[in-house]
Write a protein that holds these residues in place. Structure first.
Motif, PDB file in Angstrom:
ATOM      1  N   UNK A  34       0.812  -1.214   0.000  1.00 40.65           N
ATOM      2  CA  UNK A  34       0.000   0.000   0.000  1.00 40.65           C
ATOM      3  C   UNK A  34       0.849   1.270   0.000  1.00 40.65           C
ATOM      4  N   UNK A  35       2.083   1.164  -0.411  1.00 40.92           N
ATOM      5  CA  UNK A  35       3.000   2.306  -0.332  1.00 40.92           C
ATOM      6  C   UNK A  35       2.447   3.548  -1.023  1.00 40.92           C
ATOM      7  N   UNK A  36       1.862   3.406  -2.190  1.00 39.55           N
ATOM      8  CA  UNK A  36       1.337   4.564  -2.909  1.00 39.55           C
ATOM      9  C   UNK A  36       0.181   5.235  -2.166  1.00 39.55           C
ATOM     10  N   UNK A  37      -0.463   4.505  -1.276  1.00 33.60           N
ATOM     11  CA  UNK A  37      -1.577   5.056  -0.500  1.00 33.60           C
ATOM     12  C   UNK A  37      -1.103   5.703   0.803  1.00 33.60           C
ATOM     13  N   UNK A  38       0.186   5.556   1.134  1.00 35.47           N
ATOM     14  CA  UNK A  38       0.712   6.033   2.418  1.00 35.47           C
ATOM     15  C   UNK A  38       1.824   7.064   2.264  1.00 35.47           C
ATOM     16  N   UNK A  39       1.790   7.823   1.203  1.00 33.81           N
ATOM     17  CA  UNK A  39       2.865   8.784   0.982  1.00 33.81           C
ATOM     18  C   UNK A  39       2.627  10.054   1.798  1.00 33.81           C
ATOM     19  N   UNK A  40       3.654  10.669   2.323  1.00 32.20           N
ATOM     20  CA  UNK A  40       5.030  10.185   2.307  1.00 32.20           C
ATOM     21  C   UNK A  40       5.260   9.084   3.345  1.00 32.20           C
ATOM     22  N   UNK A  41       6.170   8.191   3.007  1.00 29.26           N
ATOM     23  CA  UNK A  41       6.579   7.114   3.901  1.00 29.26           C
ATOM     24  C   UNK A  41       8.067   7.241   4.159  1.00 29.26           C
ATOM     25  N   UNK A  42       8.465   7.036   5.408  1.00 30.91           N
ATOM     26  CA  UNK A  42       9.866   7.055   5.803  1.00 30.91           C
ATOM     27  C   UNK A  42      10.231   5.639   6.228  1.00 30.91           C
ATOM     28  N   UNK A  43      11.280   5.086   5.624  1.00 32.90           N
ATOM     29  CA  UNK A  43      11.746   3.745   5.976  1.00 32.90           C
ATOM     30  C   UNK A  43      13.066   3.858   6.735  1.00 32.90           C
TER      31      UNK A  43
END
Length: 131
Positions: A34-43
């Motif tokens: 679901x990365x595109x639904x959770x932007x921005x994401x920090x790893x």
């Protein structure tokens, strides 16, 4: 699981960064579908380091920002770098942070999904448990 006398630097930084960034980003250790639904994401990911065999840990950590645009990713990565460099002397998540050093300043990094941008930096942290 962290060894006796050590601190899990990923867990520490994820909790701390999420607190600093609030609802402005999702902070995690692994990416999901679901990365595109959770932007921005920090790893946050430990990629190496050393220790003294007792308590002192020198953790090498990658922090990647995934965002819809390069500008957004660059801006958030710069904010995170500033936060990281203010950590020395702090007690966070059961650890004393003695030193933070930028090993590689945030730069654009390749990512296979062309629908988003990735910018990341690498930091070394010297830390030890509070007690």
């Amino acid at each position: 699981m962290a060894a006796v006398g050590s601190v899990d630097v990923e867990v520490l930084l994820i909790g701390w960064l999420q607190g600093q960034l609030g609802d402005g980003a999702v902070v995690r250790d692994e990416l999901d579908n679901d990365l595109l639904e959770e932007l921005p994401t920090v790893q946050v990911e430990r990629v190496g380091g050393t220790d003294d065999g007792l308590r002192l840990d020198r953790a090498l950590v990658d922090i990647d920002v995934y965002a819809a645009t390069r500008g957004d990713a660059v801006e958030l990565a710069a904010i995170i770098r500033g936060l990281m460099l203010r950590l020395p002397g702090s007690t966070v998540g059961g650890a004393v942070i003695g030193r933070v050093r930028t090993e590689s300043a945030p730069v654009s990094r390749p990512y296979e999904n062309t629908g988003l941008r990735r910018v990341g930096g690498t930091y070394s942290l010297y830390l030890h448990p509070v007690s």
